[in-house]
Design a protein around this motif. Structure first.
Motif, PDB file in Angstrom:
ATOM      1  N   ASP A 117      22.597  59.006  25.334  1.00 46.51           N
ATOM      2  CA  ASP A 117      21.626  59.424  26.330  1.00 46.51           C
ATOM      3  C   ASP A 117      20.824  58.215  26.811  1.00 46.51           C
ATOM      4  O   ASP A 117      20.897  57.123  26.239  1.00 46.51           O
ATOM      5  CB  ASP A 117      20.700  60.496  25.756  1.00 46.51           C
ATOM      6  N   GLU A 118      20.033  58.438  27.859  1.00 43.86           N
ATOM      7  CA  GLU A 118      19.292  57.335  28.480  1.00 43.86           C
ATOM      8  C   GLU A 118      18.327  56.640  27.518  1.00 43.86           C
ATOM      9  O   GLU A 118      18.141  55.421  27.596  1.00 43.86           O
ATOM     10  CB  GLU A 118      18.476  57.852  29.662  1.00 43.86           C
ATOM     11  N   LEU A 119      17.713  57.426  26.652  1.00 46.95           N
ATOM     12  CA  LEU A 119      16.690  56.861  25.779  1.00 46.95           C
ATOM     13  C   LEU A 119      17.305  56.065  24.638  1.00 46.95           C
ATOM     14  O   LEU A 119      16.968  54.897  24.421  1.00 46.95           O
ATOM     15  CB  LEU A 119      15.803  57.996  25.250  1.00 46.95           C
ATOM     16  N   THR A 120      18.220  56.689  23.888  1.00 46.91           N
ATOM     17  CA  THR A 120      18.763  56.025  22.695  1.00 46.91           C
ATOM     18  C   THR A 120      19.800  54.965  23.041  1.00 46.91           C
ATOM     19  O   THR A 120      20.142  54.145  22.190  1.00 46.91           O
ATOM     20  CB  THR A 120      19.387  57.055  21.731  1.00 46.91           C
ATOM     21  N   TYR A 121      20.277  54.968  24.289  1.00 47.47           N
ATOM     22  CA  TYR A 121      21.257  53.948  24.694  1.00 47.47           C
ATOM     23  C   TYR A 121      20.756  52.544  24.381  1.00 47.47           C
ATOM     24  O   TYR A 121      21.507  51.681  23.907  1.00 47.47           O
ATOM     25  CB  TYR A 121      21.547  54.075  26.191  1.00 47.47           C
ATOM     26  N   ASN A 122      19.504  52.303  24.652  1.00 53.43           N
ATOM     27  CA  ASN A 122      18.961  50.964  24.453  1.00 53.43           C
ATOM     28  C   ASN A 122      18.949  50.551  22.988  1.00 53.43           C
ATOM     29  O   ASN A 122      19.009  49.358  22.679  1.00 53.43           O
ATOM     30  CB  ASN A 122      17.558  50.892  25.053  1.00 53.43           C
ATOM     31  N   MET A 123      18.877  51.523  22.088  1.00 59.71           N
ATOM     32  CA  MET A 123      18.960  51.213  20.656  1.00 59.71           C
ATOM     33  C   MET A 123      20.350  50.669  20.319  1.00 59.71           C
ATOM     34  O   MET A 123      20.485  49.777  19.472  1.00 59.71           O
ATOM     35  CB  MET A 123      18.670  52.458  19.818  1.00 59.71           C
ATOM     36  N   HIS A 124      21.368  51.193  20.967  1.00 57.17           N
ATOM     37  CA  HIS A 124      22.725  50.680  20.769  1.00 57.17           C
ATOM     38  C   HIS A 124      22.797  49.196  21.133  1.00 57.17           C
ATOM     39  O   HIS A 124      23.450  48.411  20.445  1.00 57.17           O
ATOM     40  CB  HIS A 124      23.714  51.459  21.647  1.00 57.17           C
ATOM     41  N   ILE A 125      22.143  48.837  22.207  1.00 54.66           N
ATOM     42  CA  ILE A 125      22.156  47.441  22.641  1.00 54.66           C
ATOM     43  C   ILE A 125      21.416  46.556  21.640  1.00 54.66           C
ATOM     44  O   ILE A 125      21.853  45.435  21.336  1.00 54.66           O
ATOM     45  CB  ILE A 125      21.529  47.310  24.038  1.00 54.66           C
ATOM     46  N   MET A 126      20.332  47.052  21.101  1.00 53.38           N
ATOM     47  CA  MET A 126      19.568  46.285  20.119  1.00 53.38           C
ATOM     48  C   MET A 126      20.362  46.069  18.838  1.00 53.38           C
ATOM     49  O   MET A 126      20.263  45.012  18.208  1.00 53.38           O
ATOM     50  CB  MET A 126      18.238  46.985  19.842  1.00 53.38           C
ATOM     51  N   VAL A 127      21.159  47.047  18.445  1.00 59.54           N
ATOM     52  CA  VAL A 127      22.047  46.892  17.290  1.00 59.54           C
ATOM     53  C   VAL A 127      23.000  45.728  17.524  1.00 59.54           C
ATOM     54  O   VAL A 127      23.167  44.836  16.674  1.00 59.54           O
ATOM     55  CB  VAL A 127      22.844  48.193  17.026  1.00 59.54           C
ATOM     56  N   ARG A 128      23.629  45.708  18.670  1.00 57.69           N
ATOM     57  CA  ARG A 128      24.605  44.656  18.977  1.00 57.69           C
ATOM     58  C   ARG A 128      23.938  43.287  19.124  1.00 57.69           C
ATOM     59  O   ARG A 128      24.501  42.278  18.706  1.00 57.69           O
ATOM     60  CB  ARG A 128      25.352  45.040  20.264  1.00 57.69           C
ATOM     61  N   PHE A 129      22.763  43.275  19.719  1.00 55.70           N
ATOM     62  CA  PHE A 129      22.026  42.027  19.891  1.00 55.70           C
ATOM     63  C   PHE A 129      21.712  41.406  18.532  1.00 55.70           C
ATOM     64  O   PHE A 129      21.914  40.202  18.317  1.00 55.70           O
ATOM     65  CB  PHE A 129      20.740  42.302  20.669  1.00 55.70           C
ATOM     66  N   GLU A 130      21.244  42.202  17.593  1.00 54.56           N
ATOM     67  CA  GLU A 130      20.907  41.671  16.274  1.00 54.56           C
ATOM     68  C   GLU A 130      22.153  41.175  15.541  1.00 54.56           C
ATOM     69  O   GLU A 130      22.110  40.146  14.855  1.00 54.56           O
ATOM     70  CB  GLU A 130      20.192  42.736  15.438  1.00 54.56           C
ATOM     71  N   ILE A 131      23.266  41.881  15.682  1.00 56.01           N
ATOM     72  CA  ILE A 131      24.511  41.445  15.036  1.00 56.01           C
ATOM     73  C   ILE A 131      24.995  40.140  15.651  1.00 56.01           C
ATOM     74  O   ILE A 131      25.409  39.217  14.940  1.00 56.01           O
ATOM     75  CB  ILE A 131      25.572  42.554  15.131  1.00 56.01           C
ATOM     76  N   GLU A 132      24.953  40.052  16.978  1.00 59.82           N
ATOM     77  CA  GLU A 132      25.380  38.816  17.630  1.00 59.82           C
ATOM     78  C   GLU A 132      24.503  37.635  17.214  1.00 59.82           C
ATOM     79  O   GLU A 132      25.002  36.521  16.988  1.00 59.82           O
ATOM     80  CB  GLU A 132      25.348  38.984  19.151  1.00 59.82           C
ATOM     81  N   LEU A 133      23.211  37.867  17.100  1.00 59.81           N
ATOM     82  CA  LEU A 133      22.329  36.798  16.631  1.00 59.81           C
ATOM     83  C   LEU A 133      22.711  36.365  15.221  1.00 59.81           C
ATOM     84  O   LEU A 133      22.767  35.163  14.918  1.00 59.81           O
ATOM     85  CB  LEU A 133      20.869  37.254  16.657  1.00 59.81           C
ATOM     86  N   GLY A 134      22.977  37.326  14.363  1.00 61.70           N
ATOM     87  CA  GLY A 134      23.385  36.992  13.000  1.00 61.70           C
ATOM     88  C   GLY A 134      24.668  36.185  12.958  1.00 61.70           C
ATOM     89  O   GLY A 134      24.800  35.228  12.186  1.00 61.70           O
ATOM     90  N   LEU A 135      25.617  36.552  13.816  1.00 58.97           N
ATOM     91  CA  LEU A 135      26.888  35.834  13.864  1.00 58.97           C
ATOM     92  C   LEU A 135      26.713  34.419  14.399  1.00 58.97           C
ATOM     93  O   LEU A 135      27.252  33.456  13.842  1.00 58.97           O
ATOM     94  CB  LEU A 135      27.885  36.601  14.733  1.00 58.97           C
ATOM     95  N   THR A 136      25.982  34.276  15.492  1.00 58.28           N
ATOM     96  CA  THR A 136      25.844  32.953  16.109  1.00 58.28           C
ATOM     97  C   THR A 136      24.954  32.025  15.288  1.00 58.28           C
ATOM     98  O   THR A 136      25.067  30.802  15.401  1.00 58.28           O
ATOM     99  CB  THR A 136      25.292  33.060  17.543  1.00 58.28           C
ATOM    100  N   ARG A 137      24.089  32.599  14.473  1.00 53.16           N
ATOM    101  CA  ARG A 137      23.265  31.787  13.576  1.00 53.16           C
ATOM    102  C   ARG A 137      23.969  31.528  12.243  1.00 53.16           C
ATOM    103  O   ARG A 137      23.411  30.897  11.355  1.00 53.16           O
ATOM    104  CB  ARG A 137      21.930  32.489  13.326  1.00 53.16           C
TER     105      ARG A 137
END
Length: 502
Positions: free
Chosen positions: A355-375
């Motif tokens: 849904d529109e609201l929780t969609y952004n939480m999905h993006i935050m999950v991926r953002f944190e994982i990508e940061l962990g990988l690149t760091r």
């Protein structure tokens, strides 16, 4: 050589490059829609060779010389905004691309082609282990590219900048932190109110035939302004849009016979992308003035159509009578039922179904994982566990499988690390643009009820599409709305919608 000739030669050179890039895009489209599975290895070689040729063309030393000659002339004489924009963006692109060795660029493309096939197999077999080795290769090559590009603070800055020029990791992290607080509070408030609210309508059972879904979505896409003489719609594992030329912009969807709204909303979303591509100045195709400014701005266009049209009550007052022609089981469903159904807030494991609201939480999950990988703080093999942990923390759900978790998105197989934040940035831009549109044109409810989306599209053509890459994203949003990007518009829009439909 005079300076006008230098600029003309640049236009000719980049026009040829754009044709090669279109051929590369066509290979990618075919691989995701029509290519038989055994064509993968040879296709990877084709992509690697063509990518190498394009990189060589874009980084040829002659471009640097021509740019210098044209820039010298531009600094001493008056030139149009088109010429100045093209020279500025060509210089930015050239200086970025010459930092990446041709062998690295082609190796990344070839590895991504193989990784995409591995990702498809991994999803089918529900096994992250199948994808893991190639994902590790993708990550290593991507970080090598980040080092070649250079960065001020951390590698992720270099990767993010490729998709959202000028954005920095620290700024995105700050935005996401504040937005998460506001959205979590709103979500908790909705959960409390839901106990006393009418239950969300349950969609009548299927099957919703694939042929009928396709016909319905084509009707809606046409009403929104998409011309099928300039595009087509096909099936793919992951919906996308792709521009091959000014008159050839294609979309794909993925059908679900139990719920036609999944393909419909994806179709509306991709139609928004396609209309942006088709709205770019065709006479400038192959130059920066004929290109989109960023993926965040591109996403704003798809989100405007999906969320502000496709999930609205006035839209369903127009669209439901058409839907009933294809799906008789909707006879007792009302437009209000449909609007509530497609706007219902309920955490889902799958991002594209969120849904529109929780969609952004999905993006935050991926953002944190990508940061962990690149760091290098997270190992590739640990991604599924990290994914599930954050899904539980952010959305209080745990994916039942890798296919519904860390394997659900195609992006990492394509080497698109740093891409995901643009989705939420697009939501932020969309809400702000819609607010400005309403101030300029007035409420659009009556237009939507009548199936008239032209004023909506024309406004975006005027303030977004026609600008090409003339402005960086923040300046483009400021020019269109009167202020720099502000996430409060997204929070306010969600609050308003939930109050109406809960």
């Amino acid at each position: 050589m005079n300076d006008n000739t230098a600029y003309s030669q640049l236009v000719t050179l980049f026009a040829e490059v754009s044709r090669l890039e279109s051929a590369l895009e066509l290979l990618d489209w075919d691989s995701q829609t029509k290519m038989p599975s055994k064509g993968g290895p040879y296709r990877a070689e084709q992509i690697e060779i063509l990518t190498r040729i394009i990189h060589q063309r874009r980084t040829d030393p002659s471009i640097g010389r021509l740019l210098s000659q044209a820039e010298d002339h531009a600094s001493s004489t008056e030139h149009s905004d088109v010429i100045m924009t093209n020279l500025h963006r060509w210089r930015q692109d050239y200086e970025r691309e010459v930092k990446v060795p041709a062998e690295l660029a082609s190796k990344l493309a070839e590895t991504a082609a193989r990784a995409k096939d591995a990702w498809l197999e991994a999803r089918k077999e529900n096994s992250f282990a199948i994808f893991e080795p190639l994902f590790r290769e993708i990550l290593d090559l991507t970080l090598t590219k980040a080092e070649a590009l250079g960065y001020e603070e951390e590698p992720y800055d270099a990767l993010l900048d490729a998709y959202e020029p000028g954005s920095r990791t620290r700024d995105v992290a700050h935005l996401f932190s504040r937005l998460r607080e506001d959205l979590t509070e709103l979500f908790q408030d909705i959960v409390k109110k839901r106990d006393t609210a009418e239950a969300c309508p349950i969609l009548p059972p299927g099957p919703y035939g694939v042929a009928e879904q396709s016909a319905f979505i084509q009707d809606i896409a046409t009403a929104l302004g998409y011309n099928f003489q300039s595009g087509r719609m096909d099936e793919s594992a992951h919906p996308f849009s792709i521009q091959l030329s000014p008159g050839d912009v294609r979309i794909t969807i993925a059908h679900d016979e139990s719920d036609f709204t999944k393909a419909l909303l994806a179709g509306i979303h991709e139609t928004g992308h396609a209309l942006y591509s088709l709205g770019l100045p065709a006479e400038h195709f192959g130059t920066p003035m004929g290109q989109y400014v960023s993926l965040g701005v591109h996403e704003s266009q798809s989100r405007l159509f999906e969320n502000f049209i496709g999930r609205s009550l006035p839209f369903w007052e127009f669209a439901l009578p058409i839907a009933r022609q294809y799906f008789p089981q909707l006879a007792a469903f009302t437009p209000h039922d449909m609007a509530r159904y497609v706007s219902h807030v309920c955490p889902d494991c799958i991002r594209v179904h969120a849904d529109e609201l929780t969609y952004n939480m999905h993006i935050m999950v991926r953002f944190e994982i990508e940061l962990g990988l690149t760091r290098r703080e997270l190992n590739v093999k640990d991604v599924p566990a990290a994914w599930n942990e954050r899904m539980q923390e952010f959305l209080n759900i745990t994916p039942p499988s890798d296919s519904d978790g860390a394997l659900q998105d195609i992006h990492w197989s394509l080497g698109a690390i740093g891409y995901f934040p643009t989705y939420t940035l697009g939501n932020v831009y969309a809400a702000q643009l819609y607010n400005a549109l309403i101030k300029d044109l007035g409420a659009q409810d009556e237009h939507f009820r009548a199936g008239d989306f032209k004023p909506f599209l024309d406004w975006n053509r005027r303030f977004v599409h026609s600008k090409g890459r003339q402005f960086d994203p923040p300046e483009l949003i400021s020019q269109a709305t009167g202020e720099l990007p502000n996430a409060q518009y997204l929070v306010d829009a969600l609050k308003q919608k939930m109050a109406l439909l809960l």
